[in-house]
Scaffold this motif. Structure first.
Motif, PDB file in Angstrom:
ATOM      1  N   PRO A   7       0.466   3.639   5.446  1.00 17.69           N
ATOM      2  CA  PRO A   7      -0.871   3.699   4.860  1.00 17.69           C
ATOM      3  C   PRO A   7      -1.019   2.746   3.674  1.00 17.69           C
ATOM      4  O   PRO A   7      -0.045   2.394   3.026  1.00 17.69           O
ATOM      5  N   SER A   8      -2.254   2.369   3.437  1.00 13.11           N
ATOM      6  CA  SER A   8      -2.582   1.609   2.237  1.00 13.11           C
ATOM      7  C   SER A   8      -3.080   2.597   1.204  1.00 13.11           C
ATOM      8  O   SER A   8      -4.127   3.205   1.375  1.00 13.11           O
ATOM      9  N   LEU A   9      -2.333   2.784   0.133  1.00 13.69           N
ATOM     10  CA  LEU A   9      -2.720   3.779  -0.863  1.00 13.69           C
ATOM     11  C   LEU A   9      -3.386   3.137  -2.063  1.00 13.69           C
ATOM     12  O   LEU A   9      -3.638   3.771  -3.066  1.00 13.69           O
ATOM     13  N   GLY A  10      -3.679   1.870  -1.958  1.00 20.21           N
ATOM     14  CA  GLY A  10      -4.363   1.184  -3.041  1.00 20.21           C
ATOM     15  C   GLY A  10      -4.210  -0.298  -2.827  1.00 20.21           C
ATOM     16  O   GLY A  10      -3.282  -0.741  -2.143  1.00 20.21           O
ATOM     17  N   ALA A  11      -5.120  -1.053  -3.425  1.00 20.38           N
ATOM     18  CA  ALA A  11      -5.069  -2.495  -3.235  1.00 20.38           C
ATOM     19  C   ALA A  11      -3.782  -3.078  -3.798  1.00 20.38           C
ATOM     20  O   ALA A  11      -3.342  -4.144  -3.409  1.00 20.38           O
ATOM     21  N   ASP A  12      -3.170  -2.329  -4.745  1.00 23.01           N
ATOM     22  CA  ASP A  12      -1.946  -2.844  -5.345  1.00 23.01           C
ATOM     23  C   ASP A  12      -0.694  -2.424  -4.582  1.00 23.01           C
ATOM     24  O   ASP A  12       0.405  -2.726  -4.983  1.00 23.01           O
ATOM     25  N   MET A  13      -0.851  -1.701  -3.486  1.00 19.82           N
ATOM     26  CA  MET A  13       0.312  -1.350  -2.670  1.00 19.82           C
ATOM     27  C   MET A  13       0.412  -2.330  -1.510  1.00 19.82           C
ATOM     28  O   MET A  13      -0.502  -2.445  -0.707  1.00 19.82           O
TER      29      MET A  13
END
Lengths: 441, 338, 329
Positions: A7-13
């Protein structure tokens, strides 16, 4: 079969490592269940599944770091029979993710003043006549180096007259007025601060003959660009004994694979056929002798890496050939991403220094324009250029049967001082062969 | 760590209000809508359809749903960046909310705000405000306009307990009380300002004292019980409309992380589990079953209706258009004047 | 039409009075605007005339009452919020930046904040480093705001009404050194817009661009230069955001030389912005580099000789012009 992805848990991940699987193949899971623990830059996080189903396979093993979006596990529908047997072996290569960045094709090209005030001043100080300086910059801009080189190479000492003008500069307005009236500023004495020439000095000066209107209509920068291309191509034609080969290549395998890839990819991760062709050229060039490198001082110097030059047509005329550094080491998605950025930078006039130097072999692709084939002219000091035309439906004989394939005409122009037709032929055959196994690219 | 576990408030064994069965089912369905809507948001976020910060209200649904019941159309709602529930409970089109999070032009803020800035003036929703306590002075101004224009409207201002540490909270309490403005300050106390527990940030953890000291009447309500919230806030709104500001502290808990990328290092999983036992949706559903007002069929029907609403919202977001980049600099000033 | 003589202070007061009389949605709110009569006595007498509901004393809560002004403006009122000085406005920066300037955009055009905020700015009265700064350039950085700086009595009288008609927030900076200045103006006052700069003195040799408290110094410098046969044009910006590029560039095209005079600090200043725009838009009209006269890069000190040394003055402006024209300093 449903895919469960990192999953993408934020643009910074950007990526995560599986620390623990909380399920095994055969386990039933429900929407919302925590199925794994993932380590990110922040910490360990529980991750949940969004489908009901039965775990079929854990694709990524504990301990492996994969990019966001990578398939981690496969799920069967809830009504599927539980899988028996041992855990299926996790597969290898993770899917790389291309950072979505649109082509900046709408950005306005900057309007460079071909010679900046600083350069003018330098030229004045060094007594260099700027009309005699040939810019090395692909944009036709004059740089400090060009002026200094011109100063070094100047045979005669500066004329005594210009010494008197050394301290005299002209204001922007004076320059504009002089340009509009075709007045030579060096003939004027200045009344501004420090004796600089200002607008009023020009207005008091006599006008010369009217300039040629047809020449003036075309911006100076375009003329310079044209001249620079002309000089390089003339040198190529006059000094390189070029031989030319052509090979038809079936794109059926490559495009079928590409269509399949693109159907599953997000819009920004899609790969253009051109990138596939370039990837094939890069790999083939890294394996072939005598096409990748430079002709220097009467001998060939092979290059260690493949810096792939790309001919980019500019919207207002002319072309640039920026290069993709170490293209042989770029994965296909990475090459696609680099290509997008490179073309965008070239068209918006924002090329970096590293973009414009060191191509070891070039490609030109006029398929978009619809031509059947293009035979390029080698960019010295390189020794080869590969050209591609449009991919078209053509008759093709395979296993004795006449069928219709999507076909591209690949051409090679190569330097006969370095290689012979046989080497060139093997090189083109290598490109062909690579394109028949696109999944390996 | 275990000593630090905060125990959920005792929930009332008997409902405080006996609304009609129909109304109580409507409360349940609204909370279910908020819950399912946000669960879908998580999925869409992890698929990168929704970006930016996404703060979930899961666990706190009873607060917004209960509090909205007593507000009239003329009243104004100001909320925080954790406001999906407030928008939905206030009646904003779920499709417009989802489209906003997708950054589409058919979003309730034309895709200019995102999850943290849901606006719908036609429903009296003034955000979606993401500077903690920054909207409290605005709520005071809304109350001031109401008094000066004698419209009778009330400003309902939601904020987390973290906001009481900000100067703007104290300035607003003082001003609203000094001028006796119709503002209901609804403090959603979920125990954590992001990851900072209230006892780690407040010298005085009884927050109602902070309001009382400004002469503002203060009440504490079990925020996991939607009927208790409805009844309590109804009383507070009546006082505000009549005489002046009221402070209501709603004891609640968020079941999910602060935002999407939060490993929850600051709290114990047992604590979360303990609060999940007091899920506001389960609480009301059980009550309705006990009263014979809800059976499996009815619940399934409600789930189906909620799912359809969420599906339609996602479809609206998916099919919405992106605003043309040519319009980038619109809505900086009123358009007629430039 | 007749002519009437009044101070800048009286002009501000009359402008508020007129607005209160013309539009019942207008009210004034701020610290000591009522019983005290205003820190700079601008609102003296208004409490008696309009009562405490419309001349509203506030606690010392800049963020609180500026935010309240925003909320009231959204809900249909037309508040005039007074902040004593620009230094204090930093306590309300959250409200001005994050709410007033931002809400229309963040709501996709649904909300407007028709709010006027007035505040005093500028040095010259030995009030030291927490009451003397010229920070209007910071506000001119922010999209969504209109920033005004009336430099003459007539503008102080005339600019408030159009500011109140604007559907978006308008900040008005009144240089405190101007309150006692006096001039004869039209009665009733002229209608002005809040988009354009004004040419206060026409000239052909050099353009002096300034605003607010530096305007009078600049005009005085221009008069002195006239005695040296240097004919300076003086542009009064009046509107710091949006900048009136057309007026600036037209003047530059006429004179080909520019000196910008700004009481703000030089680094990252409004003067820097104006200079850049001239280089961008009128480079080929220039006969020399653009010069700036700004405040020294120091918090404004208390001691008079140091304060004077820190600020633009007539001498510094005259010297800058001479250098620009190559006349020697």
């Amino acid at each position: 079969m449903r895919e469960f992805r990192m999953p993408s848990l934020g643009a910074d991940m950007e990526e995560g490592t599986i620390v623990e699987w909380l399920v095994q193949p055969g386990d039933r899971v429900q929407r919302g269940a925590i199925v794994a623990v993932v380590e990110t830059e922040k910490s360990d996080l529980d991750i949940e599944v969004f489908d009901d189903g039965v775990v079929d396979e854990l694709v990524v093993p504990v301990g492996r770091k994969v990019p966001v979006g990578t398939v981690l596990a496969l799920l069967l529908p809830p009504d599927a029979a539980p899988v028996a047997g041992p855990v299926k072996t996790p597969a290898a290569a993770p899917v790389a993710v291309v950072e979505p960045r649109p082509l900046a094709v709408h950005a306005e090209e900057p309007r460079p003043h071909v010679i900046s005030p600083m350069i003018r001043r330098l030229a004045e100080d060094l007594h260099v006549d700027l009309t005699e300086v040939h810019p090395t910059d692909a944009f036709g801009r004059v740089h400090r180096d060009d002026v200094e080189r011109a100063a070094e190479h100047r045979a005669a000492p500066p004329p005594a007259a210009s010494v008197a003008h050394r301290a005299h500069r002209a204001s922007p307005r004076a320059r504009r007025l002089a340009r509009e009236r075709d007045i030579d500023l060096s003939g004027l004495s200045g009344t501004g601060p420090d004796g600089n020439v200002v607008g009023a000095d020009v207005l008091g000066a006599p006008e010369r003959l009217p300039v040629n209107v047809a020449t003036a209509a075309k911006p100076e920068r375009l003329l310079k660009r044209r001249r620079a291309i002309g000089a390089l191509m003339t040198k190529s034609w006059q000094t390189i004994p070029q031989y030319h080969l052509r090979q038809r290549i079936s794109m059926e395998m490559a495009l079928t694979w590409l269509d399949h890839h693109n159907a599953e990819a997000a819009a920004e991760s899609r790969i253009l056929p051109a990138a596939l062709l370039m990837r094939a050229v890069a790999v083939a060039a890294s394996r072939s002798e005598d096409v990748n490198g430079f002709w220097v001082d009467d001998h060939f110097e092979p290059a260690e890496h493949v810096n792939l030059g790309v001919a980019v047509a500019l919207r207002d005329g002319g072309l640039l050939t920026p290069s993709l550094a170490n293209a042989d080491e770029l994965t296909l998605p990475a090459l696609m991403a680099e290509l997008r950025h490179l073309v965008a930078r070239a068209r918006t006039g924002h090329l970096r220094a590293s973009d414009t130097t060191g191509a070891t072999i070039s490609t030109t692709n006029l398929g978009d324009g619809g031509v059947d084939e293009v035979t390029g002219v080698i960019f010295p000091p390189q020794v080869a250029i590969v050209g591609f035309g449009a991919v078209r439906d053509e008759p093709w004989v395979t296993d004795g049967a006449l069928v219709v394939h999507r076909v591209v005409h690949a051409t090679l122009a190569a330097d006969h001082r370095v290689s012979d037709g046989r080497v060139g032929g093997l090189f083109l055959a290598s490109i062909d062969q690579l394109l028949q196994e696109p999944e390996a690219l | 760590m275990n000593e630090a576990i905060k125990h959920p408030p005792r929930t009332h064994s008997e409902p405080l209000t006996v609304g009609t069965a129909e109304h109580r089912r409507a409360l349940l369905q609204q909370m279910m809508l908020v819950r399912r809507f946000e669960e879908r948001c998580v999925e869409l976020y992890q698929a990168a359809k929704i970006r930016g910060f996404l703060h979930l209200y899961i666990g706190e649904e009873a607060v917004a749903v209960g509090a909205m019941q007593s507000l009239e159309p003329r009243d104004v709602v100001l909320a925080t960046y954790r406001e999906h529930g407030h928008a939905l409970a206030r009646g904003v089109d779920p499709g417009a909310v989802m489209a906003e999070m997708f950054g589409k032009v058919n979003g309730c803020s034309r895709g200019r705000g995102g999850s943290m800035h849901l606006f719908d003036v036609s429903h009296g929703l003034l955000g979606g405000n993401a500077i903690v306590a920054g909207h409290l002075p605005m709520a005071v101004g809304v109350g001031l306009a109401s008094r000066m224009q004698r419209t009778g409207s009330v400003a309902a201002c939601f904020f987390g307990e973290g906001a009481v540490a900000e100067g703007e909270f104290h300035e607003s309490m003082n001003l609203a009380s000094l001028w006796k403005l119709p503002v209901v300050f609804l403090c959603e106390n979920n125990s954590y300002a992001m990851g900072t527990a209230v006892e780690r940030s407040e010298a005085q953890t009884d927050l109602s004292l902070k309001a009382s000291t400004y002469g503002v009447p203060a009440y504490r309500i079990d925020g996991m019980d939607v009927e208790a919230v409805e009844q309590g806030v109804r009383g507070a709104v009546a006082i505000a409309r009549e005489s002046g500001p009221v402070f209501v502290e709603l004891m609640t808990y968020r079941f999910r992380a602060h935002s999407m990328y939060d490993p929850e290092l600051y709290r114990d999983k047992q604590e979360v589990a303990a609060w999940r036992e007091h899920d506001p949706i389960t609480l009301l559903a059980d009550r309705l079953r006990a009263a014979g007002d809800l059976d499996d069929d009815a619940l399934a029907q409600m789930e189906l209706a909620v799912t359809e609403t969420v599906d339609a919202a996602v479809a609206m977001a998916e099919t919405g258009e992106l605003e043309p980049v040519d319009d980038l600099t619109r809505f900086v000033h009123a358009e007629a004047t430039r | 039409m007749s002519r009437v003589t009044m101070t800048y202070r009286e002009a501000c007061r009359q402008a508020i009075r007129e607005a209160m009389l013309r539009d019942e949605r207008v009210f004034l709110m701020g610290e000591d605007v009522g019983a005290y009569g205003g820190c700079f006595a601008v609102s003296k007498g208004l409490l008696d005339e309009f009562g405490p509901s419309r001349i509203r004393d506030t606690p010392l809560s800049e963020s609180g009452f500026v935010g309240a002004g925003i909320g009231a403006a959204i809900e249909g009122m037309r508040p005039i919020v007074e902040i004593m000085t620009v230094n204090f406005s930093l306590l309300a920066l959250d409200q001005i930046m994050n709410n007033a300037a931002t809400l229309r955009h963040m709501s996709g055009g649904q909300l407007g904040v028709p709010l006027v905020i007035r505040m005093a700015t500028g040095a010259g009265r030995q009030l030291a480093a927490q009451h003397s700064h010229s920070l209007e350039g910071w506000y001119a950085h922010i999209p969504g705001l209109t920033v005004l700086a009336p430099g003459v009595v007539e503008d102080a009288r005339a600019m408030l009404w159009p500011a109140l008609q604007d559907p978006d927030p308008v900040l008005i900076f009144e240089n405190a050194a101007l309150y006692n200045s006096e001039a004869e103006i039209d009665d009733p006052p002229p209608v002005v817009d809040i988009r354009s700069a004004a040419v206060r003195r026409h000239g052909s040799d050099v353009t002096l661009i300034t605003y607010g408290g530096s305007l009078h110094k600049t005009i005085a410098a221009a008069e002195q230069l006239a005695s040296e046969d240097i004919d300076a044009e003086v542009v009064d910006l009046r509107v710091l955001r949006p900048l009136d590029d057309a007026t600036i560039m037209a003047s530059v095209a006429n004179t080909h030389r520019v000196v910008v005079v700004d009481e703000g600090w030089r680094t990252g200043s409004l003067a820097a912005e104006i200079t850049t725009r001239i280089v961008e838009q009128a480079f080929w009209d220039l006969d020399g580099p653009v010069a700036r006269v700004c405040s020294a890069e120091v918090p404004i000190p208390y001691a008079k000789h140091l304060e004077d040394a820190a600020l633009p003055d007539v001498d510094k402006i005259v010297h800058a012009v001479r250098r620009t024209l190559g006349e020697g300093a």
